[in-house]
Design a protein around this motif. Structure first.
Motif: not given
Length: 133
Positions: A59-66, A72-89
Protein backbone atom coordinates in the motif's frame (compact mmCIF):
# COMPACT_ATOMS: atom_id res chain seq x y z
CA UNK A 1 2.42 -22.87 32.24
CA UNK A 2 5.37 -21.18 30.52
CA UNK A 3 7.21 -23.20 27.88
CA UNK A 4 10.50 -22.99 29.80
CA UNK A 5 8.87 -24.37 32.95
CA UNK A 6 7.20 -27.16 30.99
CA UNK A 7 10.46 -27.92 29.18
CA UNK A 8 12.29 -28.08 32.52
CA UNK A 9 9.67 -30.40 33.98
CA UNK A 10 9.85 -32.66 30.93
CA UNK A 11 13.65 -32.78 31.05
CA UNK A 12 13.58 -33.60 34.75
CA UNK A 13 11.06 -36.34 34.10
CA UNK A 14 13.20 -37.65 31.21
CA UNK A 15 16.27 -37.83 33.44
CA UNK A 16 14.34 -39.72 36.12
CA UNK A 17 12.76 -42.02 33.55
CA UNK A 18 16.12 -42.82 32.00
CA UNK A 19 17.46 -43.64 35.43
CA UNK A 20 14.57 -46.06 35.83
CA UNK A 21 15.25 -47.57 32.38
CA UNK A 22 12.07 -46.11 30.91
CA UNK A 23 14.04 -43.77 28.66
CA UNK A 24 12.96 -41.89 25.60
CA UNK A 25 10.06 -44.17 24.74
CA UNK A 26 7.76 -42.39 27.19
CA UNK A 27 9.05 -38.83 27.09
CA UNK A 28 10.02 -38.06 23.51
CA UNK A 29 6.52 -38.20 21.98
CA UNK A 30 5.34 -35.68 24.56
CA UNK A 31 8.35 -33.43 24.00
CA UNK A 32 7.85 -33.59 20.23
CA UNK A 33 4.15 -32.74 20.57
CA UNK A 34 4.82 -29.74 22.83
CA UNK A 35 7.59 -28.44 20.55
CA UNK A 36 5.38 -28.85 17.47
CA UNK A 37 2.52 -26.97 19.14
CA UNK A 38 4.77 -24.08 20.15
CA UNK A 39 6.40 -23.92 16.72
CA UNK A 40 2.99 -23.92 15.08
CA UNK A 41 1.83 -20.98 17.22
CA UNK A 42 5.10 -19.15 16.58
CA UNK A 43 4.79 -19.68 12.82
CA UNK A 44 1.23 -18.35 12.88
CA UNK A 45 2.40 -15.18 14.64
CA UNK A 46 5.27 -14.79 12.16
CA UNK A 47 2.84 -15.26 9.26
CA UNK A 48 0.50 -12.61 10.67
CA UNK A 49 3.41 -10.18 11.01
CA UNK A 50 4.68 -10.91 7.51
CA UNK A 51 1.21 -10.54 6.02
CA UNK A 52 0.68 -7.19 7.71
CA UNK A 53 4.13 -6.02 6.58
CA UNK A 54 3.37 -7.16 3.03
CA UNK A 55 0.08 -5.28 2.98
CA UNK A 56 1.55 -2.10 4.46
CA UNK A 57 4.55 -2.14 2.13
CA UNK A 58 2.41 -2.75 -0.94
CA UNK A 59 0.00 0.00 0.00
CA UNK A 60 2.82 2.42 0.82
CA UNK A 61 4.47 1.74 -2.53
CA UNK A 62 1.22 2.30 -4.39
CA UNK A 63 0.51 5.45 -2.35
CA UNK A 64 3.94 6.78 -3.31
CA UNK A 65 3.15 6.15 -6.95
CA UNK A 66 -0.23 7.85 -6.59
CA UNK A 67 1.38 10.86 -4.88
CA UNK A 68 3.68 11.29 -7.88
CA UNK A 69 0.73 11.10 -10.25
CA UNK A 70 -1.76 13.42 -8.55
CA UNK A 71 -1.34 17.10 -7.90
CA UNK A 72 -0.47 18.10 -4.37
CA UNK A 73 -1.76 18.97 -1.84
CA UNK A 74 -4.77 16.70 -1.97
CA UNK A 75 -7.77 16.94 0.33
CA UNK A 76 -7.86 14.38 3.14
CA UNK A 77 -10.95 12.66 1.68
CA UNK A 78 -9.17 12.12 -1.63
CA UNK A 79 -6.10 10.71 0.15
CA UNK A 80 -8.30 8.29 2.14
CA UNK A 81 -10.06 7.18 -1.05
CA UNK A 82 -6.73 6.60 -2.79
CA UNK A 83 -5.38 4.70 0.23
CA UNK A 84 -8.43 2.44 0.33
CA UNK A 85 -8.10 1.71 -3.40
CA UNK A 86 -4.38 0.96 -3.04
CA UNK A 87 -5.06 -1.36 -0.09
CA UNK A 88 -7.59 -3.27 -2.20
CA UNK A 89 -5.11 -3.55 -5.06
CA UNK A 90 -2.45 -4.86 -2.67
CA UNK A 91 -4.90 -7.43 -1.33
CA UNK A 92 -5.73 -8.59 -4.85
CA UNK A 93 -2.03 -8.89 -5.68
CA UNK A 94 -1.45 -10.89 -2.49
CA UNK A 95 -3.85 -13.66 -3.47
CA UNK A 96 -1.28 -15.13 -5.85
CA UNK A 97 1.30 -15.18 -3.06
CA UNK A 98 -1.16 -16.66 -0.57
CA UNK A 99 -1.97 -19.49 -2.96
CA UNK A 100 1.75 -20.23 -3.15
CA UNK A 101 1.99 -20.23 0.64
CA UNK A 102 -0.94 -22.62 0.90
CA UNK A 103 0.75 -24.99 -1.54
CA UNK A 104 3.96 -24.73 0.50
CA UNK A 105 2.07 -25.44 3.74
CA UNK A 106 0.47 -28.53 2.16
CA UNK A 107 3.91 -29.72 1.04
CA UNK A 108 5.24 -29.29 4.59
CA UNK A 109 2.27 -31.18 6.03
CA UNK A 110 2.78 -34.01 3.56
CA UNK A 111 6.50 -34.21 4.36
CA UNK A 112 5.75 -34.32 8.12
CA UNK A 113 3.37 -37.23 7.54
CA UNK A 114 6.02 -39.04 5.46
CA UNK A 115 8.57 -38.46 8.23
CA UNK A 116 6.21 -39.99 10.79
CA UNK A 117 5.65 -43.01 8.56
CA UNK A 118 9.40 -43.48 8.06
CA UNK A 119 9.96 -43.16 11.80
CA UNK A 120 7.36 -45.86 12.46
CA UNK A 121 9.02 -48.19 9.93
CA UNK A 122 12.45 -47.63 11.46
CA UNK A 123 11.06 -48.36 14.93
CA UNK A 124 9.32 -51.49 13.65
CA UNK A 125 12.53 -52.70 12.00
CA UNK A 126 14.47 -52.08 15.21
CA UNK A 127 11.90 -54.03 17.22
CA UNK A 128 12.01 -56.88 14.70
CA UNK A 129 15.81 -56.95 14.88
CA UNK A 130 15.69 -57.08 18.69
CA UNK A 131 13.08 -59.86 18.61
CA UNK A 132 15.28 -61.95 16.29
CA UNK A 133 18.24 -61.66 18.68
Amino acid sequence: MPLTELGGALLEYAAEAEAKDEGDALVMPTVRQVVRQELSLFLERIFDLQMRTYMEAGTARRMGQAAMYYQTPLPLEKIKAIEEKQWEMTWEASRRHLEGLQAWKQMMTDSAELRDLKEERVNDQAEDAQAEE
